[in-house]
Design a protein around this motif. Structure first.
Motif, PDB file in Angstrom:
ATOM      1  N   GLN A 493       0.804  -1.214   0.000  1.00  0.00           N
ATOM      2  CA  GLN A 493       0.000   0.000   0.000  1.00  0.00           C
ATOM      3  C   GLN A 493       0.843   1.273   0.000  1.00  0.00           C
ATOM      4  O   GLN A 493       0.347   2.350  -0.333  1.00  0.00           O
ATOM      5  CB  GLN A 493      -0.935   0.003   1.208  1.00  0.00           C
ATOM      6  CG  GLN A 493      -0.240   0.080   2.551  1.00  0.00           C
ATOM      7  CD  GLN A 493      -1.243  -0.007   3.704  1.00  0.00           C
ATOM      8  OE1 GLN A 493      -2.413  -0.304   3.484  1.00  0.00           O
ATOM      9  NE2 GLN A 493      -0.770   0.245   4.897  1.00  0.00           N
ATOM     10  N   PRO A 495       3.376   3.309  -1.994  1.00  0.00           N
ATOM     11  CA  PRO A 495       3.910   3.283  -3.375  1.00  0.00           C
ATOM     12  C   PRO A 495       5.434   3.352  -3.406  1.00  0.00           C
ATOM     13  O   PRO A 495       6.065   4.127  -2.681  1.00  0.00           O
ATOM     14  CB  PRO A 495       3.284   4.540  -3.999  1.00  0.00           C
ATOM     15  CG  PRO A 495       2.106   4.854  -3.144  1.00  0.00           C
ATOM     16  CD  PRO A 495       2.470   4.442  -1.769  1.00  0.00           C
ATOM     17  N   TRP A 524      -8.177  -0.480  -5.578  1.00  0.00           N
ATOM     18  CA  TRP A 524      -7.671   0.556  -4.668  1.00  0.00           C
ATOM     19  C   TRP A 524      -6.163   0.703  -4.801  1.00  0.00           C
ATOM     20  O   TRP A 524      -5.629   1.816  -4.766  1.00  0.00           O
ATOM     21  CB  TRP A 524      -8.043   0.174  -3.232  1.00  0.00           C
ATOM     22  CG  TRP A 524      -7.502   1.134  -2.213  1.00  0.00           C
ATOM     23  CD1 TRP A 524      -8.091   2.294  -1.796  1.00  0.00           C
ATOM     24  CD2 TRP A 524      -6.263   1.032  -1.506  1.00  0.00           C
ATOM     25  NE1 TRP A 524      -7.309   2.924  -0.868  1.00  0.00           N
ATOM     26  CE2 TRP A 524      -6.164   2.168  -0.660  1.00  0.00           C
ATOM     27  CE3 TRP A 524      -5.227   0.105  -1.500  1.00  0.00           C
ATOM     28  CZ2 TRP A 524      -5.077   2.390   0.175  1.00  0.00           C
ATOM     29  CZ3 TRP A 524      -4.147   0.317  -0.664  1.00  0.00           C
ATOM     30  CH2 TRP A 524      -4.063   1.445   0.159  1.00  0.00           C
ATOM     31  N   LEU A 525      -5.462  -0.432  -4.978  1.00  0.00           N
ATOM     32  CA  LEU A 525      -4.010  -0.391  -5.115  1.00  0.00           C
ATOM     33  C   LEU A 525      -3.603   0.311  -6.418  1.00  0.00           C
ATOM     34  O   LEU A 525      -2.593   1.030  -6.462  1.00  0.00           O
ATOM     35  CB  LEU A 525      -3.455  -1.815  -5.079  1.00  0.00           C
ATOM     36  CG  LEU A 525      -1.966  -1.974  -4.790  1.00  0.00           C
ATOM     37  CD1 LEU A 525      -1.610  -1.406  -3.436  1.00  0.00           C
ATOM     38  CD2 LEU A 525      -1.579  -3.450  -4.851  1.00  0.00           C
ATOM     39  N   GLN A 528      -3.622   3.953  -5.778  1.00  0.00           N
ATOM     40  CA  GLN A 528      -2.472   4.409  -5.002  1.00  0.00           C
ATOM     41  C   GLN A 528      -1.228   4.543  -5.884  1.00  0.00           C
ATOM     42  O   GLN A 528      -0.378   5.404  -5.629  1.00  0.00           O
ATOM     43  CB  GLN A 528      -2.199   3.434  -3.857  1.00  0.00           C
ATOM     44  CG  GLN A 528      -3.240   3.461  -2.753  1.00  0.00           C
ATOM     45  CD  GLN A 528      -3.280   4.799  -2.035  1.00  0.00           C
ATOM     46  OE1 GLN A 528      -4.235   5.564  -2.170  1.00  0.00           O
ATOM     47  NE2 GLN A 528      -2.226   5.100  -1.302  1.00  0.00           N
ATOM     48  N   TYR A 529      -1.095   3.699  -6.912  1.00  0.00           N
ATOM     49  CA  TYR A 529       0.069   3.721  -7.798  1.00  0.00           C
ATOM     50  C   TYR A 529      -0.218   4.491  -9.092  1.00  0.00           C
ATOM     51  O   TYR A 529       0.435   4.280 -10.108  1.00  0.00           O
ATOM     52  CB  TYR A 529       0.495   2.296  -8.155  1.00  0.00           C
ATOM     53  CG  TYR A 529       1.295   1.611  -7.065  1.00  0.00           C
ATOM     54  CD1 TYR A 529       2.679   1.519  -7.152  1.00  0.00           C
ATOM     55  CD2 TYR A 529       0.679   1.075  -5.949  1.00  0.00           C
ATOM     56  CE1 TYR A 529       3.423   0.894  -6.158  1.00  0.00           C
ATOM     57  CE2 TYR A 529       1.402   0.452  -4.944  1.00  0.00           C
ATOM     58  CZ  TYR A 529       2.770   0.366  -5.054  1.00  0.00           C
ATOM     59  OH  TYR A 529       3.502  -0.245  -4.072  1.00  0.00           O
ATOM     60  N   LYS A 565      -9.502   9.650  -8.530  1.00  0.00           N
ATOM     61  CA  LYS A 565      -8.050   9.842  -8.407  1.00  0.00           C
ATOM     62  C   LYS A 565      -7.406  10.155  -9.748  1.00  0.00           C
ATOM     63  O   LYS A 565      -6.516  11.017  -9.838  1.00  0.00           O
ATOM     64  CB  LYS A 565      -7.430   8.569  -7.825  1.00  0.00           C
ATOM     65  CG  LYS A 565      -7.750   8.335  -6.355  1.00  0.00           C
ATOM     66  CD  LYS A 565      -7.109   7.054  -5.842  1.00  0.00           C
ATOM     67  CE  LYS A 565      -7.443   6.837  -4.369  1.00  0.00           C
ATOM     68  NZ  LYS A 565      -6.833   5.582  -3.837  1.00  0.00           N
ATOM     69  N   MET A 628      -5.266  11.060  -2.439  1.00  0.00           N
ATOM     70  CA  MET A 628      -3.986  10.391  -2.677  1.00  0.00           C
ATOM     71  C   MET A 628      -3.080  10.400  -1.448  1.00  0.00           C
ATOM     72  O   MET A 628      -1.867  10.365  -1.566  1.00  0.00           O
ATOM     73  CB  MET A 628      -3.261  11.087  -3.840  1.00  0.00           C
ATOM     74  CG  MET A 628      -4.046  11.157  -5.128  1.00  0.00           C
ATOM     75  SD  MET A 628      -4.349   9.543  -5.848  1.00  0.00           S
ATOM     76  CE  MET A 628      -2.687   9.027  -6.231  1.00  0.00           C
ATOM     77  N   ASN A 630      -0.824   9.225   1.449  1.00  0.00           N
ATOM     78  CA  ASN A 630      -0.003   8.026   1.628  1.00  0.00           C
ATOM     79  C   ASN A 630      -0.353   7.318   2.948  1.00  0.00           C
ATOM     80  O   ASN A 630      -0.576   7.969   3.972  1.00  0.00           O
ATOM     81  CB  ASN A 630       1.479   8.386   1.622  1.00  0.00           C
ATOM     82  CG  ASN A 630       1.936   8.881   0.263  1.00  0.00           C
ATOM     83  OD1 ASN A 630       1.412   8.445  -0.763  1.00  0.00           O
ATOM     84  ND2 ASN A 630       2.899   9.794   0.253  1.00  0.00           N
ATOM     85  N   LYS A 631      -0.377   6.020   2.883  1.00  0.00           N
ATOM     86  CA  LYS A 631      -0.673   5.213   4.067  1.00  0.00           C
ATOM     87  C   LYS A 631       0.618   4.813   4.769  1.00  0.00           C
ATOM     88  O   LYS A 631       1.678   4.701   4.155  1.00  0.00           O
ATOM     89  CB  LYS A 631      -1.463   3.964   3.663  1.00  0.00           C
ATOM     90  CG  LYS A 631      -2.733   4.245   2.886  1.00  0.00           C
ATOM     91  CD  LYS A 631      -3.755   4.967   3.736  1.00  0.00           C
ATOM     92  CE  LYS A 631      -5.053   5.178   2.976  1.00  0.00           C
ATOM     93  NZ  LYS A 631      -6.064   5.864   3.792  1.00  0.00           N
TER      94      LYS A 631
END
Length: 821
Positions: A493, A495, A524-525, A528-529, A565, A628, A630-631
């Motif tokens: 998760q 990036p 979802w991934l 994120q990318y 996104k 966006m 970051n986790k």
């Protein structure tokens, strides 16, 4: 003689014969009933009605024959065990409370305990007989009378029960005194206003010399006044020394009390945070009393203080050290509860370097019943969270087996992932790869999650774990693929360019994976990318929009989020704007209200309108930050970590929630409390009826000086401190136990000898027995000749002993000391 006389004599003879036959049949029936034959009354039972049976039981209770009374009471007890109400017989049963037959009394007492609350007035009629029974010659009668009197739940008799307890604590029989200790919690629950008087009774019983009484007294202490440590001060050292003589339930109670006492009276043995380190600490311990050395230490060996770092030194109080040494033999107990109680004490009260002693005893308990095995595994998993080095050497003992239930295998998985290190991670991943082939779906999912936990436990092996999870994506089992996708989503998760290939491999699975949760995680991934892989996002969105109406609601939500996104990153792209407009129109009329709400929210943020509100413009400015963000790196926790806040060995740890009666352990004091409160004079013989005082040998502190090289020492004279041994120790069992199963290892007890060298010692003992048995065989003539030679040798040795006190006498005494050891 007339005919009438013959007729009368015949009638008389017939009557006598009938009576004799009736007596014989009744005697046979009684004998059969007494022997317990099942069919002795079966014929009559089929034809008797229930009313007739009840009348028969009442007749038996009123009978003068003890055998009939006993049979009637047995019938009543059998009815009670089947759940039938027989309170109507209470008056008839109470009348038999004064019977001289002990078996009848036992059954009457059982009946009284069952129905005393329903018939309190009738139960009070038997109190006088109980008070008389407290002075009976038979100790069983005295104990039973107090047990029943304290078990009658009538608050009016609480003062009488208290008087009975005070009388029984001075009874010469330890069995009666133990029963008095058991009656204390009952009296307290019946009337808590008697607490002060009961505390005085507990203080008196704590001074008892019998090991039978001490365990029950500590149980009463836990129920009535668990925090009155001032009562424990005078008998603390006695409790430590009597641990080995008490019964198993008493040992567990004493260990729990001593644990709370140690947390309240001793300083923290790990002041420098040894518990927080996952590496094994160095074994170096110093003692607060310079004259006090460990029980198993070389008198000639002195440690160099310059070689020990100050942060590695642990100062232990003398009584703290005594407690730890007294608990070591109990690690070899057959009772799993005792072993777990000792492990709990060592975990919370011992230095981190000394806690290694509890590892092998706990692993030994895994060979018991599966319920006990689960309890032990749960506690091991909790201990391994802070001290994984304790169980690293026993990695193979936690491998799951196909014959074990699922809850056992899940607990073992938690332990395996907790104790994973760089040295064993390769072996562990190979083992986990085999578990994935299990037919149990839940176990397969737990195994895949365990692989992900290994990646967070051992960061250097994260790449190996990712490769293994990517390999599982090619499995034909759809459940394995779906669970692998879920786990990989959490690991990827954050990036990064290194994980781009893994994300592309997951995207390729969208055509084959049908589980909604797995598809939503992949989408979802991809979002994120979106910046790292700019060409992949639009193509994935194009394919997702085609099948939007057939997707599950959680997948639809992620498709909407992915579209927002991409618009956030490419606001002027015409094709993306068209796809987004088309997708929002589809979601506007969706049957799920969550999808409609999400579409309405994202429409306001991604599609410009003429009448925009002031607050909406601010949201659009921060749209990229909102979508966006970051986790943080994923931390995959197990259920054990969520329940680790509860005490080891408690039921709340198994239930994962605080249960009634649970109390966390108190924190260590910041300053050392006064230790002089435990300096009391010990009564002679307090540990048992048989007491032997030894000034040297096993009882002295300098134990190794008698093992070799100290030939100037004589039995019975020396400078060592005298030690009072209990009855078990005086008989030689404790000394033999220590010498055979305990060896020195870095100035501490070595439990490895008990587990690793027991077979070798058994072989040596068997060979020694064969030699002695062969030497003892011989003819009677040879035995007589040997006896004559021994007598002559004894006479000559007595004559020479007056003049010679040379090396032969010294060597013989040294051999005697070794035998005692």
């Amino acid at each position: 003689m007339e005919v009438s006389d013959y007729i009368n004599s015949a009638k008389t003879f017939a009557e006598k014969a009938a009576k004799l036959s009736q007596k014989m049949s009744q005697g046979l029936v009684d004998n059969a009933r007494e022997l317990g034959f099942p069919g002795s009354e079966s014929g009559a039972q089929y034809f008797d009605t229930s009313e007739e049976k009840m009348r028969n039981i009442k007749r038996q209770l009123d009978s003068k024959n003890d055998r009939e009374k006993l049979d009637g009471l047995k019938r009543l007890i059998a009815m009670i065990s089947k759940g039938r109400d027989v309170s109507e017989f209470f008056p008839d049963v109470v009348k038999n409370v004064v019977s001289q037959n002990i078996e009848i009394r036992k059954l009457v007492y059982i009946f009284l305990l069952r129905y005393a609350e329903q018939e309190p007035d009738l139960a009070l009629l038997s109190i006088n007989s109980f008070q008389k029974d407290l002075s009976d010659k038979n100790q069983i009668i005295r104990a039973m009378a107090l047990r029943v009197m304290s078990g009658i739940r009538v608050p009016v008799i609480s003062p009488i029960v208290l008087l009975g307890i005070k009388k029984c604590i001075t009874d010469p029989s330890p069995y009666v005194r133990k029963t008095a200790a058991h009656a204390i919690p009952k009296c307290y629950s019946l009337d808590d206003s008697q607490k002060e008087a009961l505390v005085e009774v507990i203080a008196t019983l704590l001074k008892d010399r019998s090991s039978i009484v001490i365990g029950s007294t500590i149980m009463a202490f836990n129920e009535v006044c668990p925090n009155r440590f001032d009562l424990i001060h005078p008998c603390y050292r006695k409790l430590c020394s009597m641990l080995g003589d008490c019964d198993e339930w008493g040992q567990m109670s004493i260990l729990n009390v001593l644990l709370r006492y140690g947390r309240n009276q001793f300083l923290n043995p790990n002041p420098n945070g040894e518990d927080e380190s996952r590496l094994p600490p160095k074994k170096s311990t110093s003692y607060s009393n310079n004259n006090s050395k460990p029980f198993y230490t070389d008198s000639d060996s002195d440690t160099d203080d310059d070689e020990i770092h100050p942060n590695e030194i642990v100062d232990l109080d003398v009584d703290h050290e005594l407690l730890l040494k007294s608990c070591v033999p109990l690690l070899q107990s057959r009772n799993s509860g005792v072993v777990l109680a000792v492990a709990k004490l060592y975990y919370y009260l011992a230095p981190a370097a000394e806690a290694e002693k509890i590892a092998k005893p706990l692993v030994r308990l895994l060979r018991t019943h599966r319920e006990q095995c689960y309890v032990v595994l749960t506690n091991i998993a909790t201990m391994a969270l802070k001290r994984p080095y304790l169980f690293e050497s026993s990695l193979q003992q936690f491998y799951a087996q196909s014959s074990e239930p699922v809850f056992i295998r899940d607990a073992k998985l938690d332990i395996l992932t907790t104790i994973a290190t760089e040295a064993n991670i390769h072996t562990l991943l190979t083992e986990l790869q085999q578990y994935v082939k299990s037919p149990n779906k839940d176990f397969v999912a737990a195994t895949i999650q365990a692989i992900a936990r290994c990646a967070s436990t051992v960061p250097t092996a994260a790449d190996n774990c990712l490769r293994l999870l990517m390999k599982l994506l090619r499995s034909k089992n759809e459940l394995v693929v779906a669970e692998s996708v879920l786990v990989l989503t959490r690991l990827l998760q954050v990036p990064s360019e290194e994980h781009s290939r893994s994300v592309i491999a997951l995207v390729k699975l969208l055509d084959t994976v049908k589980i909604p949760m797995a598809r939503s995680n992949v989408l979802w991934l991809v979002g994120q990318y979106a910046e790292t892989l700019p060409k992949m996002g639009p193509d994935v969105l194009r394919q997702a929009v085609k099948n939007f109406t057939n997707e599950d609601h959680i997948t639809k939500l992620q498709i909407l989020t992915l579209s927002a996104k991409l618009i956030c990153l490419n606001a002027t792209h015409p094709i993306l704007n068209s796809l987004n407009q088309y997708l929002l129109n589809l979601a506007r009329y969706d049957t799920d209200y969550d999808v409609r709400d999400r579409a309405r929210f994202l429409r306001a943020l991604t599609i410009p309108s003429q009448d925009e509100k002031p607050g909406l413009n601010q949201l659009k400015e921060h749209l990229k930050t909102i979508l966006m963000s970051n986790k943080e790196p994923a931390v995959i926790e197990s259920e054990v970590q969520a329940a680790s806040e509860y005490n080891v060995g408690s039921l709340s740890l198994l239930a994962h929630q605080p249960l009634p009666g649970y109390e966390p352990l108190p924190d260590f004091p910041n300053e050392q409390p006064d230790s002089s409160v435990r300096d009391v004079e010990e009564l002679e013989g307090w540990s048992g009826s048989r007491t032997v005082v030894m000034e040297t040998g096993f009882g002295s502190d300098s134990y190794d000086s008698y093992r070799g090289g100290s030939q100037n020492v004589r039995f019975g004279s020396g400078g060592g401190a005298s030690t009072a041994l209990s009855s078990v120790e005086a008989m030689g069992s404790t000394s033999t136990y220590f010498s055979s199963n305990m060896k020195k290892k870095e100035n501490n007890y070595d439990l490895d000898a008990f587990y690793d060298e027991s077979s070798e010692e058994a072989e040596s003992e068997s060979s020694g027995e064969e030699e002695t048995s062969s030497s003892e065989t011989g003819s009677d003539d040879e035995e007589e000749e040997d006896r004559e030679e021994e007598e002559t040798d004894e006479t000559t040795s007595e004559e020479e002993s007056d003049d010679d006190d040379s090396s032969e006498e010294k060597s013989s005494k040294i051999n005697t000391i070794r035998d005692v050891r």
